[in-house]
Write an enzyme that holds these catalytic residues in place. Structure first.
Site, mmCIF file in Angstrom:
data_model
loop_
_atom_site.group_PDB
_atom_site.id
_atom_site.type_symbol
_atom_site.label_atom_id
_atom_site.label_comp_id
_atom_site.label_asym_id
_atom_site.label_seq_id
_atom_site.Cartn_x
_atom_site.Cartn_y
_atom_site.Cartn_z
ATOM 1 N N SER A 261 0.820 -1.199 0.000
ATOM 2 C CA SER A 261 0.000 0.000 0.000
ATOM 3 C C SER A 261 0.865 1.264 0.000
ATOM 4 O O SER A 261 1.676 1.425 -0.903
ATOM 5 C CB SER A 261 -0.959 -0.054 1.189
ATOM 6 O OG SER A 261 -2.075 0.726 0.919
ATOM 7 N N LYS A 265 3.942 2.061 -2.588
ATOM 8 C CA LYS A 265 4.251 3.285 -3.351
ATOM 9 C C LYS A 265 5.705 3.640 -3.061
ATOM 10 O O LYS A 265 6.477 4.007 -3.944
ATOM 11 C CB LYS A 265 3.360 4.457 -2.904
ATOM 12 C CG LYS A 265 1.841 4.185 -2.927
ATOM 13 C CD LYS A 265 1.048 5.414 -2.440
ATOM 14 C CE LYS A 265 -0.287 5.101 -1.776
ATOM 15 N NZ LYS A 265 -1.348 4.593 -2.566
ATOM 16 N N TRP A 352 -10.321 -0.081 -4.850
ATOM 17 C CA TRP A 352 -9.831 1.271 -4.505
ATOM 18 C C TRP A 352 -8.419 1.484 -5.058
ATOM 19 O O TRP A 352 -8.041 2.566 -5.460
ATOM 20 C CB TRP A 352 -9.871 1.416 -2.981
ATOM 21 C CG TRP A 352 -9.492 2.741 -2.399
ATOM 22 C CD1 TRP A 352 -8.453 2.994 -1.555
ATOM 23 C CD2 TRP A 352 -10.175 4.005 -2.562
ATOM 24 N NE1 TRP A 352 -8.438 4.314 -1.184
ATOM 25 C CE2 TRP A 352 -9.477 4.956 -1.793
ATOM 26 C CE3 TRP A 352 -11.292 4.407 -3.300
ATOM 27 C CZ2 TRP A 352 -9.869 6.300 -1.720
ATOM 28 C CZ3 TRP A 352 -11.680 5.746 -3.231
ATOM 29 C CH2 TRP A 352 -10.965 6.679 -2.455
ATOM 30 N N HIS A 403 -7.655 -5.701 0.550
ATOM 31 C CA HIS A 403 -6.422 -4.953 0.722
ATOM 32 C C HIS A 403 -5.589 -5.566 1.848
ATOM 33 O O HIS A 403 -6.049 -5.623 2.994
ATOM 34 C CB HIS A 403 -6.849 -3.522 1.088
ATOM 35 C CG HIS A 403 -5.753 -2.527 1.047
ATOM 36 N ND1 HIS A 403 -5.106 -2.180 -0.112
ATOM 37 C CD2 HIS A 403 -5.199 -1.780 2.036
ATOM 38 C CE1 HIS A 403 -4.203 -1.251 0.156
ATOM 39 N NE2 HIS A 403 -4.243 -0.988 1.458
HETATM 40 C C1 GTR Z 1 -5.633 3.823 1.829
HETATM 41 C C2 GTR Z 1 -5.144 4.856 0.901
HETATM 42 C C3 GTR Z 1 -4.205 4.248 -0.062
HETATM 43 C C4 GTR Z 1 -3.233 3.288 0.607
HETATM 44 C C5 GTR Z 1 -3.702 2.663 1.891
HETATM 45 C C6 GTR Z 1 -2.690 2.126 2.872
HETATM 46 O O1 GTR Z 1 -6.638 4.248 2.645
HETATM 47 O O2 GTR Z 1 -6.214 5.479 0.292
HETATM 48 O O3 GTR Z 1 -3.579 5.174 -0.872
HETATM 49 O O4 GTR Z 1 -1.996 3.797 0.698
HETATM 50 O O5 GTR Z 1 -4.553 3.419 2.585
HETATM 51 O O6 GTR Z 1 -1.535 2.523 2.942
HETATM 52 O O7 GTR Z 1 -3.078 1.240 3.628
#
Ligand code: GTR
Length: 422
Positions: A261, A265, A352, A403
C-alpha cells in the site's frame, strides 16, 4: 464401492454446474481477471464520488517513456541512461514525490540487541539503530535484521518497508507475522531487514516537525517541491541497504525492496531513487504507486493528495481532476526501475487500488525493458485470478481477497525473486 464410483460423475456434474453458475456472475478461472460486477455496484453505491465502472474510465493517452519532453525519440540504452532517465526522475521529483535534500550528513549504525540462534538456529537476528548526524545534531531510527545462519555463500536480501508498525526483535522471534514473515524469508534463503515508516517520518499530516525531513531542513518548513514522507521512507530503505552492504553474508547486489500500500508506493520510488535495489515489490500500492493516475479509477489524485497531503509534494495536488495534464504517469515509475526487476501484486476486492491500472502500468513500461535488452510482461490481458505471471524482469499476480499483504503474496513474490536473484 460400485455405487460410489457411479456417484462421482453426478457429483462432478453438479459441481461444474455450480461453478458455471458462479462463473457467470463473477468470472471463470481461466479468463483474464475482471472486477466482480456485484462488488463494482456495491462500491459505487457506497462512494458515489469515485468511479469503479470500467466503461467510465476516461479515454487517455499515456506519455511515451521513450519520447523526451522536447519530442526526441529515445533509441538506445545510452540515450535512456544518459538523458531520458534523468529527465523522468526529475519530473517525478518535482511533480509527485518531491526532491530529497543534498545536505551532507554522516551515518553510523549501532547494534542494540542480538540473538544468534533464532528459529532453532536457522538465523541471527539483530536490532539496530541508524544514526544520522549533521554537525552536532542527530536523528535515529531503529530497524531489525535477520541473516540466515547456514548459507554457503552470500545471500540475497529483502528490505521491507513496514507502514503498519515496528516489529522489535523480540516480537519477531515470538510471534509469526504474515505482514513480514521473517521465518519464511529465512527458510527461502533470504536475509531480511525492516523498519517502521513513522519512526523515520511520522505518517500524519502534522508530523513534519518530528521527522527526518525537518531534521534535514533544520526545522524550516518544506518548500512546495521538497521531499515528502513517501520519499523520506524510501530514503530510509536506502540507509538500511547501506547497512546490509557492510554485512559479508549478504550479497548487496541482490537486494529487493518491498512494501504494501503506502509502503508499496514507497518501495517503487525507493528503487527509482536508488539503483542499488535489484527488485521493487509493490503490493496493493494503488494511486501514486503502481496504478495509472489517468484512469482515475478508485482512489484519485484529488482524493489522495487531500487525505494524505504529507505523502506527495505540492504540485501533484494540482492535477486533481486534470490527470491528463500530468507530464508523467505511473508506468514511468516502473520504467525508471528497468532493467531491474519489478513485481506488482493486486487483490481482487481492492478496487480502490485499481488492479487493472496497476497491471496496465507494468505493461506500459515494457518498451523500456525492451530497449534495455530485457524481457518483461507485455500482454495487455490480465492473468486470471490467482494465477501468477512472470516474464523476464517483471511479475504480477492478483489474488482473491481484500487490501492486505500475507504469506500467499510473499510466497509468490519470492518465486519471482528466485528467478532473478538466485
Ligand atoms: C488507503 C489509501 C491508499 C493506501 C492505503 C494504505 O486508505 O487510500 O492510498 O496507501 O490506505 O496505505 O493502507
Amino acid at each position: 464401492m460400485q455405487r460410489n464410483l457411479l456417484l462421482i460423475p453426478i457429483v462432478l456434474t453438479i459441481a461444474t454446474m455450480m461453478f458455471t453458475a458462479r462463473a457467470s456472475i463473477s468470472q471463470d478461472a481461466s479468463s483474464s481477471w475482471q472486477a466482480d460486477p456485484d462488488l463494482v455496484e456495491k462500491l459505487t453505491r457506497q462512494r458515489r464520488e469515485f468511479n469503479y465502472v470500467e466503461s467510465k474510465v476516461p479515454t487517455y493517452t499515456l506519455p511515451d517513456p521513450l519520447v523526451t519532453r522536447t519530442g526526441q525519440h529515445v533509441g538506445s540504452p545510452k540515450e535512456w541512461h544518459d538523458g531520458r532517465r534523468g529527465e523522468l526522475l526529475d519530473l517525478f521529483r518535482d511533480q509527485v514525490y518531491g526532491r530529497r535534500p543534498d545536505t551532507e550528513y554522516s551515518l553510523r549504525f549501532e547494534q542494540t540487541a542480538e540473538v544468534t540462534q533464532a528459529f532453532d538456529g536457522a538465523a541471527t537476528g539483530r536490532e539496530m539503530k541508524a544514526i544520522v548526524e549533521i554537525g552536532e545534531r542527530s536523528f535515529s531510527f531503529p530497524f531489525v535484521v535477520f541473516l540466515p545462519n547456514n548459507a554457503s555463500r552470500p545471500t540475497p536480501a529483502v528490505v521491507h518497508i513496514n507502514n503498519r508498525y515496528f516489529v522489535p526483535l523480540a516480537t519477531a522471534l515470538e510471534k509469526p507475522d504474515p505482514f513480514w514473515p521473517v521465518k519464511m524469508l529465512i527458510d527461502r534463503g533470504y536475509a531480511t531487514a525492516s523498519f517502521h515508516t513513522s519512526h523515520v517520518d511520522p505518517d500524519k499530516k502534522d508530523g513534519y516537525a518530528d521527522g527526518i525531513r525537518a531534521f534535514f531542513a533544520g526545522g524550516d518548513p518544506p518548500s512546495d517541491t521538497a521531499w515528502r514522507s513517501l520519499s523520506a521512507w524510501g530514503w530510509a530503505a536506502s540507509r538500511v541497504l547501506d547497512h546490509l552492504e557492510t554485512i559479508d553474508s549478504i550479497d548487496a547486489a541482490r537486494v529487493a525492496v518491498s512494501g504494501h500500500s503506502r509502503g508499496g508506493k514507497t518501495s517503487l520510488w525507493a528503487a527509482c531513487e536508488d539503483e542499488r535495489f535489484a527488485i521493487a515489490y509493490s503490493n496493493n500500492s494503488g494511486c501514486g504507486g503502481a496504478a495509472l493516475s489517468r484512469r482515475a479509477y478508485g482512489e484519485t489524485v484529488g482524493r489522495i493528495t487531500s487525505s494524505f497531503p504529507h505523502w506527495f509534494c505540492k504540485p501533484f495536488s494540482n492535477y486533481a481532476g486534470r490527470e491528463h495534464e500530468l507530464p508523467i504517469d505511473q508506468h514511468e515509475v516502473i520504467a525508471l526501475i528497468a532493467p531491474r526487476g519489478v513485481y506488482v501484486a493486486s487483490a481482487d476486492e481492492d478496487l480502490w487500488a485499481d488492479p487493472k491500472g496497476e497491471y496496465a502500468s507494468l505493461v506500459a513500461a515494457a518498451p523500456v525493458f525492451e530497449l534495455l535488452g530485457k524481457r518483461s510482461i507485455e500482454s495487455p490481458r490480465m492473468p486470471p485470478l490467482g494465477q501468477q505471471r512472470i516474464k523476464g524482469q517483471t511479475g504480477y499476480h492478483i489474488r482473491s481477497g481484500g487490501h492486505g499483504l500475507g504469506e500467499l503474496d510473499w510466497g509468490l513474490f519470492l518465486d519471482f525473486a528466485d528467478t532473478l536473484l538466485k
